[in-house]
Design a protein around this motif. Structure first.
Motif, mmCIF file in Angstrom:
data_model
loop_
_atom_site.group_PDB
_atom_site.id
_atom_site.type_symbol
_atom_site.label_atom_id
_atom_site.label_comp_id
_atom_site.label_asym_id
_atom_site.label_seq_id
_atom_site.Cartn_x
_atom_site.Cartn_y
_atom_site.Cartn_z
ATOM 1 N N MET A 130 0.839 -1.185 0.000
ATOM 2 C CA MET A 130 0.000 0.000 0.000
ATOM 3 C C MET A 130 0.887 1.252 0.000
ATOM 4 N N ILE A 131 0.556 2.208 -0.859
ATOM 5 C CA ILE A 131 1.300 3.459 -0.966
ATOM 6 C C ILE A 131 0.961 4.351 0.228
ATOM 7 N N ARG A 132 1.944 5.044 0.791
ATOM 8 C CA ARG A 132 1.711 5.941 1.930
ATOM 9 C C ARG A 132 1.502 7.389 1.481
ATOM 10 N N LYS A 133 2.309 7.838 0.536
ATOM 11 C CA LYS A 133 2.183 9.196 -0.012
ATOM 12 C C LYS A 133 2.212 9.082 -1.525
ATOM 13 N N TYR A 134 1.476 9.986 -2.181
ATOM 14 C CA TYR A 134 1.365 9.928 -3.627
ATOM 15 C C TYR A 134 1.253 11.338 -4.171
ATOM 16 N N GLN A 135 1.938 11.600 -5.268
ATOM 17 C CA GLN A 135 1.883 12.924 -5.863
ATOM 18 C C GLN A 135 2.012 12.830 -7.379
ATOM 19 N N VAL A 136 1.182 13.608 -8.083
ATOM 20 C CA VAL A 136 1.228 13.718 -9.529
ATOM 21 C C VAL A 136 1.151 15.203 -9.855
ATOM 22 N N ASN A 137 1.956 15.642 -10.802
ATOM 23 C CA ASN A 137 1.910 17.026 -11.261
ATOM 24 C C ASN A 137 2.221 16.991 -12.755
ATOM 25 N N GLU A 138 1.170 17.012 -13.597
ATOM 26 C CA GLU A 138 1.372 16.868 -15.035
ATOM 27 C C GLU A 138 0.540 17.853 -15.830
ATOM 28 N N ARG A 139 1.078 18.222 -16.992
ATOM 29 C CA ARG A 139 0.343 19.021 -17.973
ATOM 30 C C ARG A 139 -0.052 18.083 -19.098
ATOM 31 N N LEU A 140 -1.342 17.958 -19.318
ATOM 32 C CA LEU A 140 -1.845 17.057 -20.349
ATOM 33 C C LEU A 140 -2.302 17.865 -21.560
ATOM 34 N N ARG A 141 -1.847 17.463 -22.724
ATOM 35 C CA ARG A 141 -2.339 18.091 -23.957
ATOM 36 C C ARG A 141 -3.831 17.764 -24.084
ATOM 37 N N THR A 142 -4.589 18.678 -24.633
ATOM 38 C CA THR A 142 -6.025 18.466 -24.812
ATOM 39 C C THR A 142 -6.235 17.426 -25.909
ATOM 40 N N ASP A 143 -6.359 16.176 -25.469
ATOM 41 C CA ASP A 143 -6.526 15.029 -26.358
ATOM 42 C C ASP A 143 -7.113 13.902 -25.512
ATOM 43 N N LEU A 144 -8.396 13.615 -25.727
ATOM 44 C CA LEU A 144 -9.083 12.622 -24.896
ATOM 45 C C LEU A 144 -8.476 11.234 -25.018
ATOM 46 N N GLN A 145 -7.992 10.856 -26.202
ATOM 47 C CA GLN A 145 -7.378 9.535 -26.360
ATOM 48 C C GLN A 145 -6.052 9.446 -25.612
ATOM 49 N N ALA A 146 -5.286 10.503 -25.641
ATOM 50 C CA ALA A 146 -3.998 10.505 -24.932
ATOM 51 C C ALA A 146 -4.203 10.547 -23.421
ATOM 52 N N PHE A 147 -5.358 11.029 -22.981
ATOM 53 C CA PHE A 147 -5.665 11.100 -21.549
ATOM 54 C C PHE A 147 -5.908 9.717 -20.955
ATOM 55 N N SER A 148 -6.396 8.795 -21.750
ATOM 56 C CA SER A 148 -6.781 7.462 -21.269
ATOM 57 C C SER A 148 -5.653 6.719 -20.545
ATOM 58 N N PRO A 149 -4.450 6.619 -21.101
ATOM 59 C CA PRO A 149 -3.372 5.926 -20.376
ATOM 60 C C PRO A 149 -3.017 6.607 -19.047
ATOM 61 N N PHE A 150 -3.050 7.942 -19.032
ATOM 62 C CA PHE A 150 -2.800 8.685 -17.789
ATOM 63 C C PHE A 150 -3.839 8.296 -16.742
ATOM 64 N N LEU A 151 -5.113 8.288 -17.128
ATOM 65 C CA LEU A 151 -6.194 7.945 -16.205
ATOM 66 C C LEU A 151 -6.038 6.526 -15.669
ATOM 67 N N GLU A 152 -5.695 5.588 -16.527
ATOM 68 C CA GLU A 152 -5.529 4.200 -16.092
ATOM 69 C C GLU A 152 -4.351 4.060 -15.129
ATOM 70 N N ARG A 153 -3.243 4.733 -15.424
ATOM 71 C CA ARG A 153 -2.068 4.674 -14.543
ATOM 72 C C ARG A 153 -2.390 5.259 -13.169
ATOM 73 N N VAL A 154 -3.000 6.423 -13.149
ATOM 74 C CA VAL A 154 -3.347 7.072 -11.888
ATOM 75 C C VAL A 154 -4.367 6.233 -11.126
ATOM 76 N N SER A 155 -5.307 5.638 -11.836
ATOM 77 C CA SER A 155 -6.331 4.803 -11.191
ATOM 78 C C SER A 155 -5.722 3.593 -10.485
ATOM 79 N N ARG A 156 -4.746 2.964 -11.113
ATOM 80 C CA ARG A 156 -4.055 1.839 -10.472
ATOM 81 C C ARG A 156 -3.361 2.297 -9.195
ATOM 82 N N ASP A 157 -2.706 3.448 -9.276
ATOM 83 C CA ASP A 157 -2.014 3.983 -8.107
ATOM 84 C C ASP A 157 -2.999 4.316 -6.986
#
Length: 135
Positions: free
Chosen positions: A1-28
């Motif tokens: 189990m993770i104790r601390k978590y941080q993400v700070n990203e700039r995402l280009r406006t592209d819904l398809q490119a957002f999908s992998p980011f969402l899946e990665r963050v969701s797993r975390d």
């Protein structure tokens, strides 16, 4: 189990490119909260915020970005999403579950964010949203 978590990203406006980011963050997030139900709620709120930012805020302009900042520990998860658009008046949103809005398939993003998270605050004229979920 993770104790601390941080993400700070700039995402280009592209819904398809957002999908992998969402899946990665969701797993975390699932490893952080250790509850599939809570992780799903957080994922859905994040997805709604970013899709709204890209679609409504940035008007799907691929030259614009959405900033996503997530900070979490064992007590809470805080999500900040900010687009490069001109914002909106978040104080006058109609209830999407009543009247003429009820049968429509869209217009429920902010409503869902408010139902899924413990705290939702808009800032910068509606171009930014901060959401908090107590764990």
């Amino acid at each position: 189990m993770i104790r601390k978590y941080q993400v700070n990203e700039r995402l280009r406006t592209d819904l398809q490119a957002f999908s992998p980011f969402l899946e990665r963050v969701s797993r975390d997030i699932l490893m952080l909260v250790d509850s599939k139900d809570e992780a799903f709620k957080i994922k859905l709120a994040l997805e709604e915020a970013v899709v709204n930012a890209m679609s409504h805020g940035n008007q799907m302009d691929a030259d614009r970005f959405v900033a996503v900042r997530i900070e979490a520990d064992k007590k809470e998860i805080a999500i900040d999403v900010h687009d490069e658009g001109k914002g909106f008046d978040f104080r006058v949103l109609p209830d999407p579950t009543r009247g003429e809005k009820a049968p429509l398939p869209s217009g429920r993003g902010v409503y869902l964010m408010r139902k899924l998270m413990d705290k939702v605050e808009f800032y910068d004229g509606g171009s930014g949203v901060r959401m908090v979920k107590k764990l």
